[in-house]
Design a protein around this motif. Structure first.
Motif, PDB file in Angstrom:
ATOM      1  N   GLU A 169     126.264  49.171  32.006  1.00  0.00           N
ATOM      2  CA  GLU A 169     126.049  47.710  32.374  1.00  0.00           C
ATOM      3  C   GLU A 169     127.300  47.127  32.341  1.00  0.00           C
ATOM      4  OE1 GLU A 169     123.816  45.087  32.458  1.00  0.00           O
ATOM      5  OE2 GLU A 169     122.191  46.090  31.854  1.00  0.00           O
ATOM      6  N   LEU A 170     128.509  47.267  31.090  1.00  0.00           N
ATOM      7  CA  LEU A 170     129.200  46.630  31.534  1.00  0.00           C
ATOM      8  C   LEU A 170     130.387  47.162  32.843  1.00  0.00           C
ATOM      9  CD1 LEU A 170     131.452  46.858  28.165  1.00  0.00           C
ATOM     10  CD2 LEU A 170     130.197  45.191  29.359  1.00  0.00           C
ATOM     11  N   ALA A 171     130.055  48.528  33.658  1.00  0.00           N
ATOM     12  CA  ALA A 171     130.577  49.016  34.355  1.00  0.00           C
ATOM     13  C   ALA A 171     129.811  47.866  36.089  1.00  0.00           C
ATOM     14  CB  ALA A 171     130.175  50.278  35.380  1.00  0.00           C
ATOM     15  N   HIS A 172     128.256  47.858  35.927  1.00  0.00           N
ATOM     16  CA  HIS A 172     127.887  47.606  36.564  1.00  0.00           C
ATOM     17  C   HIS A 172     128.410  45.791  36.357  1.00  0.00           C
ATOM     18  CE1 HIS A 172     124.910  44.713  38.750  1.00  0.00           C
ATOM     19  NE2 HIS A 172     124.378  45.933  39.182  1.00  0.00           N
ATOM     20  N   CYS A 173     128.834  44.911  35.618  1.00  0.00           N
ATOM     21  CA  CYS A 173     129.207  43.931  35.417  1.00  0.00           C
ATOM     22  C   CYS A 173     130.812  44.268  36.446  1.00  0.00           C
ATOM     23  CB  CYS A 173     129.309  43.747  34.317  1.00  0.00           C
ATOM     24  SG  CYS A 173     129.906  41.548  33.940  1.00  0.00           S
ATOM     25  N   VAL A 174     131.673  44.658  36.159  1.00  0.00           N
ATOM     26  CA  VAL A 174     133.542  44.973  36.662  1.00  0.00           C
ATOM     27  C   VAL A 174     132.849  44.771  38.691  1.00  0.00           C
ATOM     28  CG1 VAL A 174     135.357  46.000  37.273  1.00  0.00           C
ATOM     29  CG2 VAL A 174     134.330  45.750  35.170  1.00  0.00           C
ATOM     30  N   VAL A 175     132.100  46.140  38.799  1.00  0.00           N
ATOM     31  CA  VAL A 175     131.013  46.232  40.135  1.00  0.00           C
ATOM     32  C   VAL A 175     130.532  45.003  41.012  1.00  0.00           C
ATOM     33  CG1 VAL A 175     130.323  47.491  42.017  1.00  0.00           C
ATOM     34  CG2 VAL A 175     131.340  48.512  40.074  1.00  0.00           C
ATOM     35  N   TRP A 176     129.716  44.670  40.411  1.00  0.00           N
ATOM     36  CA  TRP A 176     129.561  43.334  41.246  1.00  0.00           C
ATOM     37  C   TRP A 176     130.289  42.027  40.944  1.00  0.00           C
ATOM     38  CZ3 TRP A 176     126.143  40.990  43.629  1.00  0.00           C
ATOM     39  CH2 TRP A 176     126.224  39.667  43.269  1.00  0.00           C
ATOM     40  N   ASN A 177     130.544  41.312  40.327  1.00  0.00           N
ATOM     41  CA  ASN A 177     131.540  40.521  39.784  1.00  0.00           C
ATOM     42  C   ASN A 177     132.933  40.923  41.145  1.00  0.00           C
ATOM     43  OD1 ASN A 177     131.704  38.198  37.882  1.00  0.00           O
ATOM     44  ND2 ASN A 177     130.638  40.249  36.663  1.00  0.00           N
ATOM     45  N   LEU A 178     133.094  41.512  41.159  1.00  0.00           N
ATOM     46  CA  LEU A 178     134.626  42.170  42.623  1.00  0.00           C
ATOM     47  C   LEU A 178     134.086  41.800  43.635  1.00  0.00           C
ATOM     48  CD1 LEU A 178     136.655  44.899  41.061  1.00  0.00           C
ATOM     49  CD2 LEU A 178     137.187  42.286  40.345  1.00  0.00           C
ATOM     50  N   LEU A 179     132.789  42.717  43.855  1.00  0.00           N
ATOM     51  CA  LEU A 179     131.768  42.920  45.102  1.00  0.00           C
ATOM     52  C   LEU A 179     131.557  40.813  45.236  1.00  0.00           C
ATOM     53  CD1 LEU A 179     131.399  44.481  47.518  1.00  0.00           C
ATOM     54  CD2 LEU A 179     129.076  45.022  46.260  1.00  0.00           C
ATOM     55  N   ARG A 180     130.902  40.512  44.420  1.00  0.00           N
ATOM     56  CA  ARG A 180     130.274  39.267  44.740  1.00  0.00           C
ATOM     57  C   ARG A 180     131.446  38.165  45.818  1.00  0.00           C
ATOM     58  NH1 ARG A 180     129.305  35.596  40.377  1.00  0.00           N
ATOM     59  NH2 ARG A 180     130.916  36.068  39.957  1.00  0.00           N
ATOM     60  N   ASN A 181     132.694  38.255  44.540  1.00  0.00           N
ATOM     61  CA  ASN A 181     133.145  37.327  45.022  1.00  0.00           C
ATOM     62  C   ASN A 181     134.790  37.873  46.555  1.00  0.00           C
ATOM     63  OD1 ASN A 181     133.985  35.980  42.910  1.00  0.00           O
ATOM     64  ND2 ASN A 181     135.539  36.843  42.075  1.00  0.00           N
ATOM     65  N   ALA A 182     134.625  39.083  46.556  1.00  0.00           N
ATOM     66  CA  ALA A 182     135.138  39.361  47.529  1.00  0.00           C
ATOM     67  C   ALA A 182     133.901  38.915  48.920  1.00  0.00           C
ATOM     68  CB  ALA A 182     135.139  41.015  48.002  1.00  0.00           C
ATOM     69  N   CYS A 183     132.453  39.163  49.226  1.00  0.00           N
ATOM     70  CA  CYS A 183     131.844  38.567  50.193  1.00  0.00           C
ATOM     71  C   CYS A 183     131.369  37.683  50.161  1.00  0.00           C
ATOM     72  CB  CYS A 183     130.495  39.222  49.427  1.00  0.00           C
ATOM     73  SG  CYS A 183     130.412  40.959  49.371  1.00  0.00           S
ATOM     74  N   GLN A 184     131.985  36.440  49.423  1.00  0.00           N
ATOM     75  CA  GLN A 184     131.885  34.980  48.954  1.00  0.00           C
ATOM     76  C   GLN A 184     132.961  34.103  49.626  1.00  0.00           C
ATOM     77  OE1 GLN A 184     131.105  33.214  45.255  1.00  0.00           O
ATOM     78  NE2 GLN A 184     131.013  31.492  45.548  1.00  0.00           N
ATOM     79  N   TYR A 185     133.972  34.991  49.482  1.00  0.00           N
ATOM     80  CA  TYR A 185     134.860  33.918  49.781  1.00  0.00           C
ATOM     81  C   TYR A 185     135.773  34.934  51.008  1.00  0.00           C
ATOM     82  CZ  TYR A 185     134.734  32.245  45.170  1.00  0.00           C
ATOM     83  OH  TYR A 185     134.679  30.860  44.461  1.00  0.00           O
ATOM     84  N   THR A 186     134.938  36.018  51.827  1.00  0.00           N
ATOM     85  CA  THR A 186     135.676  36.392  53.350  1.00  0.00           C
ATOM     86  C   THR A 186     134.337  36.233  54.413  1.00  0.00           C
ATOM     87  OG1 THR A 186     136.275  38.814  51.595  1.00  0.00           O
ATOM     88  CG2 THR A 186     135.846  38.592  54.692  1.00  0.00           C
ATOM     89  N   ASP A 187     135.188  35.229  54.828  1.00  0.00           N
ATOM     90  CA  ASP A 187     134.026  34.864  56.857  1.00  0.00           C
ATOM     91  C   ASP A 187     134.882  35.651  57.514  1.00  0.00           C
ATOM     92  OD1 ASP A 187     134.357  32.714  54.524  1.00  0.00           O
ATOM     93  OD2 ASP A 187     136.071  31.273  55.137  1.00  0.00           O
ATOM     94  N   ARG A 188     134.998  36.227  57.980  1.00  0.00           N
ATOM     95  CA  ARG A 188     135.184  37.270  59.070  1.00  0.00           C
ATOM     96  C   ARG A 188     136.332  38.607  58.632  1.00  0.00           C
ATOM     97  NH1 ARG A 188     136.011  35.156  63.063  1.00  0.00           N
ATOM     98  NH2 ARG A 188     135.480  33.230  62.417  1.00  0.00           N
ATOM     99  N   GLY A 189     135.428  39.642  59.434  1.00  0.00           N
ATOM    100  CA  GLY A 189     136.323  41.083  59.056  1.00  0.00           C
ATOM    101  C   GLY A 189     135.758  42.319  58.311  1.00  0.00           C
ATOM    102  N   GLU A 190     136.034  42.557  57.434  1.00  0.00           N
ATOM    103  CA  GLU A 190     135.868  43.452  56.393  1.00  0.00           C
ATOM    104  C   GLU A 190     135.780  43.603  54.940  1.00  0.00           C
ATOM    105  OE1 GLU A 190     135.207  47.756  57.859  1.00  0.00           O
ATOM    106  OE2 GLU A 190     137.717  47.275  56.952  1.00  0.00           O
TER     107      GLU A 190
END
Length: 406
Positions: A305-326
């Motif tokens: 659960e804690l490993a999932h929390c780390v991956v999810w928060n980092l990946l969600r922020n990356a997708c949420q604040y990236t407007d173009r690119g990768e």
């Protein structure tokens, strides 16, 4: 005896020993010591000559020595009576006057004959100084060990949190320190107990209403017609509710001791792929590519659960604040990296030490999310490095299992 008194007494004793040594050195006359050593060294030579004179044997002396009798002795030497006589450098000489069968003899030797005594005396002085230094070192080590031993024992007890702490009944500075540690430890334990109780109570109290909201949102999704304009809203409510449930679980786990976590072999690729699927709403309508670079399965001993929390928060922020690119996720043995081409972290957020509440930070939630990530990473014993610029962010996680840390 207080710690200050112990140190003071140690220095007083050391200084007293040094002063006694200096006083002894002042009382000893170097020339007298040298004359005594030469006189003792001449005893063997004189006994040999006495035997030779009595037996009528040849009187052989070394090249740097001269033997005179009453008839050929220089006038300047006649004034000296039996015994040792000498003159220090620079005109160094040594005279031994002795009588054999009623006749007087004079053994005259120059300074070179006893040059080795100079080196012996200097070596002895150096040996005495070295012995004094070693004694001072030994006394200092014993004193410091005696002074530091209580502090060392107390620090070990604090690190092991083995109560009651030692020396709490002592009346010196160690006792004051031990009582302060004990009081502070009790306050921390009470604070942690209150925090854990609050986190547990809040989590349990919020689970029921969140479950009701999630059930209602899921019912709406199934009952609304396919062309209803309320479908996106119901879907967003359901996703947000599920996210809040996961965050509550994460916070509840963070309130526990790391030693109490149940650790298992967790395959990380499945967690990353699940989080990637959940990030689809944040990438909808944006020219952003989400890539996973994981040539092989990576398994780490951790809490799922804690490993999932780390991956999810980092990946969600990356997708949420990236407007173009990768947004690229790289998974290797013992290492997970999430990189994006977004605007980077705001200047008010320190990549080395995330803060939950910053005066001028954006109020979009990234500060709290990264703070949770950092707490989880520390809870799991992992390490996280952040590289940020105007061209994007890169979060690098070094995954270590409890066996590796031990």
């Amino acid at each position: 005896m207080s710690l200050r008194t112990r140190i003071t007494v140690s220095f007083v004793l050391l200084m007293a020993g040094a002063m006694c040594f200096i006083a002894v050195v002042e009382l000893v006359d170097y020339d007298e010591v040298r004359a005594s050593a030469v006189s003792r060294a001449q005893d063997g030579e004189v006994r040999r000559l006495e035997d030779a004179i009595r037996l009528g044997s040849p009187r052989v002396v070394t090249h740097d020595s001269q033997l005179y009798d009453e008839e050929n002795v220089p006038t300047v030497l006649r004034q000296y009576g039996p015994g040792y006589h000498g003159e220090p450098a620079p005109n160094e000489w040594h005279l031994r006057v002795f009588d054999v069968e009623g006749k007087r003899y004079y053994l005259l030797q120059d300074g070179e004959h006893y040059a080795y005594l100079e080196h012996l005396i200097n070596a002895f002085a150096a040996l005495v100084i070295l012995t004094c230094v070693l004694c001072a070192y030994w006394i200092g080590r014993l004193t410091s060990a005696h002074v530091i031993a209580p502090i060392t024992r107390l620090s070990e007890a604090v690190q092991r949190t083995s109560k009651p702490f030692p020396y709490q009944d002592a009346r010196d500075e160690i006792g004051v320190l031990a009582r302060a540690f004990a009081q502070h430890s009790d306050e921390l334990e009470r604070f942690l107990h209150r925090e854990r109780c609050f986190a547990g109570d809040a989590s349990h109290e919020l689970r029921t209403p969140l479950a009701i909201i999630a059930g209602a949102a899921e019912t709406l999704l199934h009952q609304l017609p396919p062309d209803s304009h309320l479908l996106p809203s119901a879907d967003r409510i359901l996703r947000t509710t599920q996210e809040m449930q996961r965050q509550l679980t994460c916070l509840l786990l963070l309130s526990r001791s790391p030693a109490s976590l149940s650790l298992t072999d967790v395959p990380l690729r499945a967690i990353v792929q699940e989080c990637m699927a959940r990030c689809a709403p944040w990438l909808a309508g944006k020219p952003v590519t989400l890539r996973l670079d994981a040539p092989e399965e990576v398994t780490v001993v951790t809490h799922a659960e804690l490993a999932h929390c780390v991956v999810w928060n980092l990946l969600r922020n990356a997708c949420q604040y990236t407007d173009r690119g990768e947004v690229r996720i790289t998974l290797r043995e013992g290492e997970l990296a999430i990189a994006d081409t977004g605007p980077g972290l705001p200047p008010t957020i320190d990549p080395a030490q995330f803060s939950r509440f910053l005066p001028s930070a954006r109020q979009d939630g990234e500060g709290l999310g990264l703070s949770i990530v950092q707490r989880v990473v520390e809870h799991l014993g992992w390490q996280m490095k952040v590289e940020t610029s105007a061209q994007g962010c890169r979060f690098l996680l070094h995954l270590s299992s409890p066996q590796a840390r031990a």
